[in-house]
Design an enzyme around this catalytic site. Structure first.
Site, mmCIF file in Angstrom:
data_model
loop_
_atom_site.group_PDB
_atom_site.id
_atom_site.type_symbol
_atom_site.label_atom_id
_atom_site.label_comp_id
_atom_site.label_asym_id
_atom_site.label_seq_id
_atom_site.Cartn_x
_atom_site.Cartn_y
_atom_site.Cartn_z
ATOM 1 N N GLU A 1 0.875 26.649 -12.524
ATOM 2 C CA GLU A 1 2.119 27.139 -13.116
ATOM 3 C C GLU A 1 2.612 26.271 -14.269
ATOM 4 O O GLU A 1 3.646 26.559 -14.860
ATOM 5 C CB GLU A 1 3.197 27.210 -12.036
ATOM 6 C CG GLU A 1 2.865 28.212 -10.957
ATOM 7 C CD GLU A 1 3.901 28.250 -9.854
ATOM 8 O OE1 GLU A 1 5.000 27.695 -10.040
ATOM 9 O OE2 GLU A 1 3.599 28.833 -8.812
ATOM 10 N N HIS B 1 -0.431 21.756 -17.520
ATOM 11 C CA HIS B 1 -1.464 20.794 -17.137
ATOM 12 C C HIS B 1 -2.868 21.383 -17.257
ATOM 13 O O HIS B 1 -3.814 20.684 -17.638
ATOM 14 C CB HIS B 1 -1.197 20.295 -15.711
ATOM 15 C CG HIS B 1 -2.057 19.159 -15.290
ATOM 16 N ND1 HIS B 1 -1.956 17.900 -15.858
ATOM 17 C CD2 HIS B 1 -3.046 19.078 -14.366
ATOM 18 C CE1 HIS B 1 -2.854 17.103 -15.298
ATOM 19 N NE2 HIS B 1 -3.518 17.783 -14.391
#
Length: 159
Positions: free
Chosen positions: A91, A94
């Site tokens: 989400e 990253h």
């Protein structure tokens, strides 16, 4: 059969005899990594790479793969290397950082060392995509590593 009459073309060779191959696998998303590793090592053996000539190291995640591969490349013991792992979208941003930086670093190690590195880091939206791709990607990486090791060997031979 030659494509051109007076132009030499290097043949693609998947003969693994006499090659030493280093494999580094990320333990993050370990089930996917193990699937990649199993397919990759099976294909290396099928291509004629001796079991004793395959070395496997594991690292925590995809960002640690390049450093371990750099160590293997610097050892002078391997004709090709393979990076295996999976980065699954989450989400946050990253995913992009890990995917982009690990790939960039693999290319840097490969170009600086002159040792080919087959990139088997899957970058997928979810686990199902990774599971669907891991078997073929492991095979593809083994073939790419052997082919590139043979090509570089042929390029170094006098004409």
């Amino acid at each position: 059969m030659a494509r051109y009459e007076r132009i030499y073309e290097y043949d693609a060779s998947l003969k693994g005899d006499g090659l030493a191959i280093g494999v580094v696998m990320s333990r993050f998303n370990q089930d996917i990594g193990e699937g990649l590793l199993s397919a990759c090592t099976s294909e290396l053996r099928r291509l004629g790479v001796a079991e004793g000539s395959i070395r496997i190291a594991t690292v925590p995640g995809a960002l640690e793969l390049p450093l371990a591969l750099q160590g293997m490349a610097g050892s002078g013991r391997f004709q090709a290397l393979i990076a295996l792992g999976a980065v699954i979208r989450g989400e946050t941003y990253h995913f992009e950082i890990v995917s982009n930086d690990s790939c960039r670093a693999l290319m840097e190690v490969q170009l600086e060392s002159g040792i080919p590195i087959a990139n088997g880091i899957l970058t997928c939206e979810d686990d199902d995509q990774a599971l669907a791709r891991m078997q073929q990607k492991g095979v593809d990486c083994a073939q790419a590593a052997v082919e590139m090791a043979n090509l570089l060997r042929a390029l170094r031979e006098p004409s």
